[in-house]
Design a protein around this motif. Structure first.
Motif, short mmCIF file in Angstrom:
data_model
loop_
_atom_site.label_atom_id
_atom_site.label_comp_id
_atom_site.label_asym_id
_atom_site.label_seq_id
_atom_site.Cartn_x
_atom_site.Cartn_y
_atom_site.Cartn_z
N LYS A 64 56.76 26.05 80.64
CA LYS A 64 56.68 24.63 80.29
C LYS A 64 57.61 23.78 81.13
O LYS A 64 57.35 22.58 81.33
N SER A 65 58.67 24.35 81.66
CA SER A 65 59.61 23.57 82.47
C SER A 65 59.00 23.12 83.79
O SER A 65 59.48 22.18 84.41
N ASN A 66 57.92 23.78 84.24
CA ASN A 66 57.28 23.40 85.50
C ASN A 66 56.80 21.96 85.48
O ASN A 66 56.77 21.30 86.52
N PHE A 67 56.40 21.45 84.31
CA PHE A 67 55.85 20.11 84.19
C PHE A 67 56.86 19.12 83.61
O PHE A 67 56.48 17.99 83.28
N TYR A 68 58.11 19.52 83.48
CA TYR A 68 59.06 18.68 82.75
C TYR A 68 59.23 17.30 83.40
O TYR A 68 59.18 16.27 82.71
N SER A 69 59.39 17.26 84.72
CA SER A 69 59.67 15.98 85.39
C SER A 69 58.51 15.01 85.25
O SER A 69 58.70 13.84 84.90
N ILE A 70 57.29 15.49 85.53
CA ILE A 70 56.15 14.59 85.43
C ILE A 70 55.86 14.23 83.98
O ILE A 70 55.47 13.10 83.67
N ALA A 71 56.09 15.16 83.05
CA ALA A 71 55.88 14.87 81.63
C ALA A 71 56.85 13.79 81.16
O ALA A 71 56.46 12.85 80.45
N LYS A 72 58.10 13.90 81.58
CA LYS A 72 59.10 12.91 81.20
C LYS A 72 58.76 11.54 81.77
O LYS A 72 58.87 10.51 81.09
N ALA A 73 58.30 11.52 83.04
CA ALA A 73 57.94 10.25 83.67
C ALA A 73 56.77 9.59 82.95
O ALA A 73 56.77 8.38 82.71
N LEU A 74 55.77 10.37 82.59
CA LEU A 74 54.61 9.82 81.89
C LEU A 74 54.99 9.33 80.50
O LEU A 74 54.48 8.30 80.02
N PHE A 75 55.87 10.06 79.84
CA PHE A 75 56.34 9.65 78.51
C PHE A 75 57.07 8.31 78.60
O PHE A 75 56.83 7.39 77.80
N GLN A 76 57.93 8.17 79.62
CA GLN A 76 58.70 6.93 79.76
C GLN A 76 57.83 5.76 80.18
O GLN A 76 58.04 4.63 79.74
N ARG A 77 56.83 6.02 81.03
CA ARG A 77 56.00 4.93 81.54
C ARG A 77 54.93 4.48 80.55
O ARG A 77 54.58 3.30 80.49
#
Length: 300
Positions: A64-77
C-alpha cells in the motif's frame, strides 16, 4: 544466521550453525483456503466530502505504501476518501496459500463492506489491476469507474522477470542485529547479480523488514512462487463491465496492446499511453474515464 521457524506464534531460530536464506513462514489465516476472505491491511484517508472514494491496489511484490504519495495528493486536492490496500500475502495483510484473483477480489469486497463503502473508483496496477478487473466483472455495482495501470485482462507476456526476482529473494542471506541501512546494503549486494536495475532492487527491498533483531521478507514468497503461473493469467468471465474504464500504460510498456488483436473481444475501453516526459502535474496523465468505455473479459 539460522533458518527462521515459527514457535508458539513467535519467531525463533532453528538449531544449527551457518548462514541460511531469509525465510518467512506464511501467517496462514484460518479458513482462507476454504473460501473465506483474508483480512486486509489498509491506510484510510477519510475525506470531507461525499464524492466516490478512491481505492488503490498495488502490484506483485508491492504494498500500500507504493501509492502513498499520489493517494495523499488526491486526498488533499479533492477532499475524497482515499484508501490504499495491502493484498493478501503482501505488506501487513494476512498470508494464505491461495492466490486466485477470485479470492483476492473477495478479500477486497470484504474490506469495502467493513468500511461501509458501497461504491468506489478502483485504481489497480499490474496484479492490482487484475484484482480490480475481477472485482468489476464479479460485482459491477461496487465499481463506479475503473482505472487499470500497465496490465490487460489477458495472460501476461511469457518473458516475465518475476521468476528471477523470486529466485534472487530466496538466495538472500542477512546477518542478525544489523542496522536497517546495513542490512539493506547487504541484501542489495546479493540481489545485484540477478537484478541489474537499481530501481527494481530498491522496490524489492521494501519487503525486507526487521523483527526482533532478525531480517525477513514480509511478502509470502512461497505462495507467490506456487501461484505465479496463475497470477500471470486472468480468469474467464462471460459478462461485460460497462461502467467507465481506462487503461493506462507507459510509452514502451509491453503489458498493454494498442491494437485490436491484443484486446479483441475483451474490452471496449480507452487506452492511454504516456512517455515519462509527458507526465502531467501530479505524476500522471490528465485523461479520465468517460461514458461509453467499458471492459469485457473473454476466454484467456
Amino acid at each position: 544466521m539460522r533458518p527462521l521457524v515459527l514457535r508458539g506464534g513467535g519467531w525463533a531460530r532453528a538449531a544449527g550453525a551457518g548462514r541460511s536464506p531469509l525465510l518467512l513462514l506464511p501467517r496462514v489465516v484460518s479458513g482462507a483456503a476454504g473460501g473465506r476472505p483474508v483480512d486486509l491491511a489498509y491506510h484510510l484517508m477519510d475525506g470531507r466530502n461525499s464524492e466516490t472514494p478512491l481505492v488503490f491496489l498495488h502490484g506483485l511484490l508491492g504494498s500500500k505504501s507504493n501509492f502513498y504519495s499520489i493517494a495523499k495528493a488526491l486526498f488533499q486536492r479533492t477532499g475524497r476518501t482515499v484508501v490504499t490496500v495491502d493484498s493478501r500475502n503482501h505488506g501487513d495483510s494476512g498470508h494464505s496459500p491461495v492466490m486466485t484473483y477470485e479470492a483476492m477480489s473477495l478479500d477486497l469486497q470484504n474490506m469495502l463492506n467493513k468500511l461501509e463503502l458501497p461504491e468506489c473508483i478502483l485504481i489497480g496496477h499490474s496484479m492490482g489491476g487484475k484484482i480490480a478487473m475481477t472485482t468489476a466483472l464479479q460485482r459491477p455495482r461496487l465499481v463506479k469507474k475503473l482505472v487499470v495501470v500497465d496490465i490487460s485482462p489477458i495472460r501476461t507476456i511469457p518473458r516475465t522477470p518475476f521468476p528471477n526476482y523470486i529466485a534472487a529473494m530466496r538466495a538472500v542471506t542477512v546477518d542478525d542485529d544489523l542496522s536497517r541501512s546495513t542490512a539493506r546494503n547487504q541484501a542489495e549486494q546479493q540481489l545485484q547479480p540477478y537484478i541489474e536495475d537499481a530501481r527494481t532492487r530498491q522496490f524489492i527491498l521494501t519487503n525486507l523488514v526487521e523483527r526482533n533483531g532478525q531480517y525477513i521478507w514480509r511478502v509470502n514468497i512461497e505462495a507467490v512462487a506456487n501461484n505465479l503461473d496463475y497470477l500471470l493469467g486472468f480468469p474467464e468471465f462471460n459478462t461485460p463491465f460497462t461502467a467507465p474504464t481506462i487503461f493506462l500504460g507507459g510509452g514502451n510498456s509491453p503489458y498493454i496492446s494498442d491494437s485490436p488483436s491484443g484486446q479483441a473481444n475483451r474490452l471496449g475501453s480507452r487506452v492511454v499511453r504516456r512517455r515519462s516526459d509527458e507526465a502531467q502535474d501530479g505524476g500522471g496523465p490528465s485523461s479520465s474515464p468517460s461514458d461509453g468505455e467499458n471492459l469485457h473479459a473473454g476466454k484467456t
